[in-house]
Design a protein around this motif. Structure first.
Motif, PDB file in Angstrom:
ATOM      1  N   VAL A 186       0.920  -1.309   0.067  1.00 47.26           N
ATOM      2  CA  VAL A 186       0.118  -0.053   0.038  1.00 47.26           C
ATOM      3  C   VAL A 186       0.867   1.105  -0.168  1.00 47.26           C
ATOM      4  CG1 VAL A 186      -1.804   1.249   1.305  1.00 47.26           C
ATOM      5  CG2 VAL A 186      -1.731  -1.185   1.306  1.00 47.26           C
ATOM      6  N   ARG A 187       0.755   2.065  -0.872  1.00 49.03           N
ATOM      7  CA  ARG A 187       1.444   3.189  -1.302  1.00 49.03           C
ATOM      8  C   ARG A 187       0.711   4.399  -1.094  1.00 49.03           C
ATOM      9  NH1 ARG A 187       5.002   4.635  -5.959  1.00 49.03           N
ATOM     10  NH2 ARG A 187       6.326   5.165  -4.348  1.00 49.03           N
ATOM     11  N   SER A 188       1.085   5.327   0.047  1.00 46.48           N
ATOM     12  CA  SER A 188       0.066   6.467   0.203  1.00 46.48           C
ATOM     13  C   SER A 188       1.142   7.591   0.025  1.00 46.48           C
ATOM     14  CB  SER A 188      -0.435   6.452   1.629  1.00 46.48           C
ATOM     15  OG  SER A 188       0.432   6.180   2.500  1.00 46.48           O
ATOM     16  N   TYR A 189       0.396   8.855  -0.571  1.00 52.21           N
ATOM     17  CA  TYR A 189       1.107   9.930  -0.654  1.00 52.21           C
ATOM     18  C   TYR A 189       0.655  11.146   0.170  1.00 52.21           C
ATOM     19  CZ  TYR A 189       3.163  14.114  -3.017  1.00 52.21           C
ATOM     20  OH  TYR A 189       3.866  15.375  -3.431  1.00 52.21           O
ATOM     21  N   THR A 190       1.573  11.777   0.981  1.00 45.56           N
ATOM     22  CA  THR A 190       1.252  13.002   1.662  1.00 45.56           C
ATOM     23  C   THR A 190       2.114  13.994   1.495  1.00 45.56           C
ATOM     24  OG1 THR A 190      -0.080  11.580   3.378  1.00 45.56           O
ATOM     25  CG2 THR A 190       0.427  13.947   3.831  1.00 45.56           C
ATOM     26  N   ASN A 191       1.768  15.181   1.264  1.00 40.12           N
ATOM     27  CA  ASN A 191       2.514  16.396   1.015  1.00 40.12           C
ATOM     28  C   ASN A 191       2.365  17.744   1.837  1.00 40.12           C
ATOM     29  OD1 ASN A 191       0.755  17.685  -0.249  1.00 40.12           O
ATOM     30  ND2 ASN A 191       1.797  18.182  -2.082  1.00 40.12           N
ATOM     31  N   GLY A 192       1.793  17.264   3.048  1.00 39.54           N
ATOM     32  CA  GLY A 192       1.286  18.318   3.851  1.00 39.54           C
ATOM     33  C   GLY A 192      -0.093  18.973   3.748  1.00 39.54           C
ATOM     34  N   THR A 193      -0.450  19.078   2.560  1.00 42.75           N
ATOM     35  CA  THR A 193      -1.634  19.913   2.317  1.00 42.75           C
ATOM     36  C   THR A 193      -2.603  18.947   1.369  1.00 42.75           C
ATOM     37  OG1 THR A 193      -0.837  20.792   0.271  1.00 42.75           O
ATOM     38  CG2 THR A 193      -0.864  22.226   2.280  1.00 42.75           C
ATOM     39  N   HIS A 194      -1.976  17.863   0.681  1.00 44.82           N
ATOM     40  CA  HIS A 194      -2.722  16.938  -0.278  1.00 44.82           C
ATOM     41  C   HIS A 194      -2.383  15.671   0.213  1.00 44.82           C
ATOM     42  CE1 HIS A 194      -4.460  15.443  -4.036  1.00 44.82           C
ATOM     43  NE2 HIS A 194      -3.441  14.979  -4.049  1.00 44.82           N
ATOM     44  N   ASN A 195      -3.432  14.736   0.337  1.00 42.28           N
ATOM     45  CA  ASN A 195      -3.466  13.414   0.563  1.00 42.28           C
ATOM     46  C   ASN A 195      -4.201  12.538  -0.394  1.00 42.28           C
ATOM     47  OD1 ASN A 195      -2.425  13.730   3.042  1.00 42.28           O
ATOM     48  ND2 ASN A 195      -4.212  13.868   4.078  1.00 42.28           N
ATOM     49  N   ALA A 196      -3.357  11.987  -1.373  1.00 48.45           N
ATOM     50  CA  ALA A 196      -3.815  11.358  -2.591  1.00 48.45           C
ATOM     51  C   ALA A 196      -4.449   9.923  -1.974  1.00 48.45           C
ATOM     52  CB  ALA A 196      -2.736  10.973  -3.452  1.00 48.45           C
ATOM     53  N   ASN A 239       8.698  -4.386   5.728  1.00 48.04           N
ATOM     54  CA  ASN A 239       8.174  -2.835   6.312  1.00 48.04           C
ATOM     55  C   ASN A 239       9.463  -2.636   6.966  1.00 48.04           C
ATOM     56  OD1 ASN A 239       5.398  -2.547   5.664  1.00 48.04           O
ATOM     57  ND2 ASN A 239       4.947  -4.079   7.347  1.00 48.04           N
ATOM     58  N   GLU A 240      10.402  -3.337   7.575  1.00 48.01           N
ATOM     59  CA  GLU A 240      11.721  -2.788   7.880  1.00 48.01           C
ATOM     60  C   GLU A 240      12.445  -2.338   6.885  1.00 48.01           C
ATOM     61  OE1 GLU A 240      13.815  -5.838   9.796  1.00 48.01           O
ATOM     62  OE2 GLU A 240      12.196  -6.328  11.346  1.00 48.01           O
ATOM     63  N   ILE A 241      12.509  -2.858   5.664  1.00 49.57           N
ATOM     64  CA  ILE A 241      13.141  -2.357   4.370  1.00 49.57           C
ATOM     65  C   ILE A 241      12.739  -1.118   4.052  1.00 49.57           C
ATOM     66  CG2 ILE A 241      13.892  -2.840   2.184  1.00 49.57           C
ATOM     67  CD1 ILE A 241      14.320  -5.930   2.931  1.00 49.57           C
ATOM     68  N   ALA A 242      11.353  -1.077   4.110  1.00 53.30           N
ATOM     69  CA  ALA A 242      10.538   0.241   3.387  1.00 53.30           C
ATOM     70  C   ALA A 242      10.922   1.274   4.398  1.00 53.30           C
ATOM     71  CB  ALA A 242       9.176  -0.069   3.447  1.00 53.30           C
ATOM     72  N   THR A 243      11.190   1.076   5.616  1.00 53.77           N
ATOM     73  CA  THR A 243      11.564   2.219   6.640  1.00 53.77           C
ATOM     74  C   THR A 243      12.954   2.456   6.256  1.00 53.77           C
ATOM     75  OG1 THR A 243       9.976   1.364   8.283  1.00 53.77           O
ATOM     76  CG2 THR A 243      11.802   2.948   9.240  1.00 53.77           C
ATOM     77  N   ILE A 244      13.918   1.649   6.008  1.00 58.52           N
ATOM     78  CA  ILE A 244      15.226   2.100   5.900  1.00 58.52           C
ATOM     79  C   ILE A 244      15.323   2.916   4.737  1.00 58.52           C
ATOM     80  CG2 ILE A 244      17.512   1.074   5.232  1.00 58.52           C
ATOM     81  CD1 ILE A 244      16.890  -0.974   7.079  1.00 58.52           C
ATOM     82  N   GLU A 245      14.568   2.368   3.523  1.00 61.54           N
ATOM     83  CA  GLU A 245      14.533   2.927   2.280  1.00 61.54           C
ATOM     84  C   GLU A 245      13.776   4.336   2.101  1.00 61.54           C
ATOM     85  OE1 GLU A 245      13.657  -0.145  -0.475  1.00 61.54           O
ATOM     86  OE2 GLU A 245      15.894  -0.992  -0.276  1.00 61.54           O
ATOM     87  N   LYS A 246      13.118   4.739   3.052  1.00 61.09           N
ATOM     88  CA  LYS A 246      12.191   5.628   3.143  1.00 61.09           C
ATOM     89  C   LYS A 246      12.718   6.969   2.266  1.00 61.09           C
ATOM     90  CE  LYS A 246       8.737   8.405   5.211  1.00 61.09           C
ATOM     91  NZ  LYS A 246       8.083   8.764   6.296  1.00 61.09           N
ATOM     92  N   LYS A 247      12.334   7.698   1.598  1.00 62.38           N
ATOM     93  CA  LYS A 247      12.527   8.916   0.533  1.00 62.38           C
ATOM     94  C   LYS A 247      11.808  10.055   1.213  1.00 62.38           C
ATOM     95  CE  LYS A 247      14.092   6.238  -3.223  1.00 62.38           C
ATOM     96  NZ  LYS A 247      13.705   6.044  -4.801  1.00 62.38           N
ATOM     97  N   ASP A 248      12.069  11.269   1.261  1.00 62.17           N
ATOM     98  CA  ASP A 248      11.634  12.528   1.417  1.00 62.17           C
ATOM     99  C   ASP A 248      10.644  13.133   0.313  1.00 62.17           C
ATOM    100  OD1 ASP A 248      12.287  12.317   4.172  1.00 62.17           O
ATOM    101  OD2 ASP A 248      14.089  13.645   3.790  1.00 62.17           O
ATOM    102  N   ASP A 249       9.982  12.030  -0.345  1.00 62.87           N
ATOM    103  CA  ASP A 249       9.335  12.497  -1.757  1.00 62.87           C
ATOM    104  C   ASP A 249       7.754  12.574  -1.261  1.00 62.87           C
ATOM    105  OD1 ASP A 249       8.828   9.828  -1.594  1.00 62.87           O
ATOM    106  OD2 ASP A 249       9.648   9.590  -3.676  1.00 62.87           O
ATOM    107  N   GLY A 250       7.450  12.324  -0.102  1.00 62.89           N
ATOM    108  CA  GLY A 250       5.762  12.323   0.302  1.00 62.89           C
ATOM    109  C   GLY A 250       5.189  10.899   0.079  1.00 62.89           C
ATOM    110  N   TRP A 251       6.081  10.077  -0.239  1.00 62.80           N
ATOM    111  CA  TRP A 251       5.340   8.667  -0.496  1.00 62.80           C
ATOM    112  C   TRP A 251       5.667   7.687   0.552  1.00 62.80           C
ATOM    113  CZ3 TRP A 251       1.786   7.067  -3.969  1.00 62.80           C
ATOM    114  CH2 TRP A 251       1.625   7.861  -5.121  1.00 62.80           C
ATOM    115  N   THR A 252       4.838   7.000   1.258  1.00 64.74           N
ATOM    116  CA  THR A 252       5.085   5.954   2.387  1.00 64.74           C
ATOM    117  C   THR A 252       4.599   4.661   1.763  1.00 64.74           C
ATOM    118  OG1 THR A 252       4.495   7.638   3.753  1.00 64.74           O
ATOM    119  CG2 THR A 252       4.749   5.576   4.560  1.00 64.74           C
ATOM    120  N   ASN A 253       5.360   3.653   1.751  1.00 66.17           N
ATOM    121  CA  ASN A 253       5.223   2.181   1.499  1.00 66.17           C
ATOM    122  C   ASN A 253       4.898   1.324   2.903  1.00 66.17           C
ATOM    123  OD1 ASN A 253       5.478   2.967  -1.076  1.00 66.17           O
ATOM    124  ND2 ASN A 253       7.747   1.893  -1.165  1.00 66.17           N
ATOM    125  N   LYS A 254       3.866   0.641   2.959  1.00 65.20           N
ATOM    126  CA  LYS A 254       3.477  -0.317   3.888  1.00 65.20           C
ATOM    127  C   LYS A 254       3.116  -1.620   3.344  1.00 65.20           C
ATOM    128  CE  LYS A 254       2.188  -0.885   8.329  1.00 65.20           C
ATOM    129  NZ  LYS A 254       3.257  -1.139   9.483  1.00 65.20           N
TER     130      LYS A 254
END
Length: 68
Positions: free
Chosen positions: A11-21, A45-60
């Motif tokens: 499940v990929r979710s996107y949040t950039n502060g004002t917009h939630n897709a 989920n451990e790998i997703a946490t380690i590889e997290k980027k600051d582009d607004g996307w979260t993988n779970k």
């Protein structure tokens, strides 16, 4: 007789502060054994946490049973 397996979903979710897709769902893999599926999800989920980027996307990752 019913057959069952475990589907691991990404499940990929996107949040950039004002917009939630709306979240994006995809089947990542299928694992027959439920204990192994749970273990794989924890590791992914451990790998997703380690590889997290600051582009607004979260993988779970999640595991769910599928019965046919």
């Amino acid at each position: 007789m019913a057959k069952s397996t475990n589907i691991i979903m990404l499940v990929r979710s996107y949040t950039n502060g004002t917009h939630n897709a709306d979240p994006l769902f995809s089947i990542d893999r299928v694992v027959a054994d439920s204990d192994k599926a749970t273990s794989v999800v924890e590791k992914l989920n451990e790998i997703a946490t380690i590889e997290k980027k600051d582009d607004g996307w979260t993988n779970k990752y999640y595991s769910t049973k599928l019965v046919l």
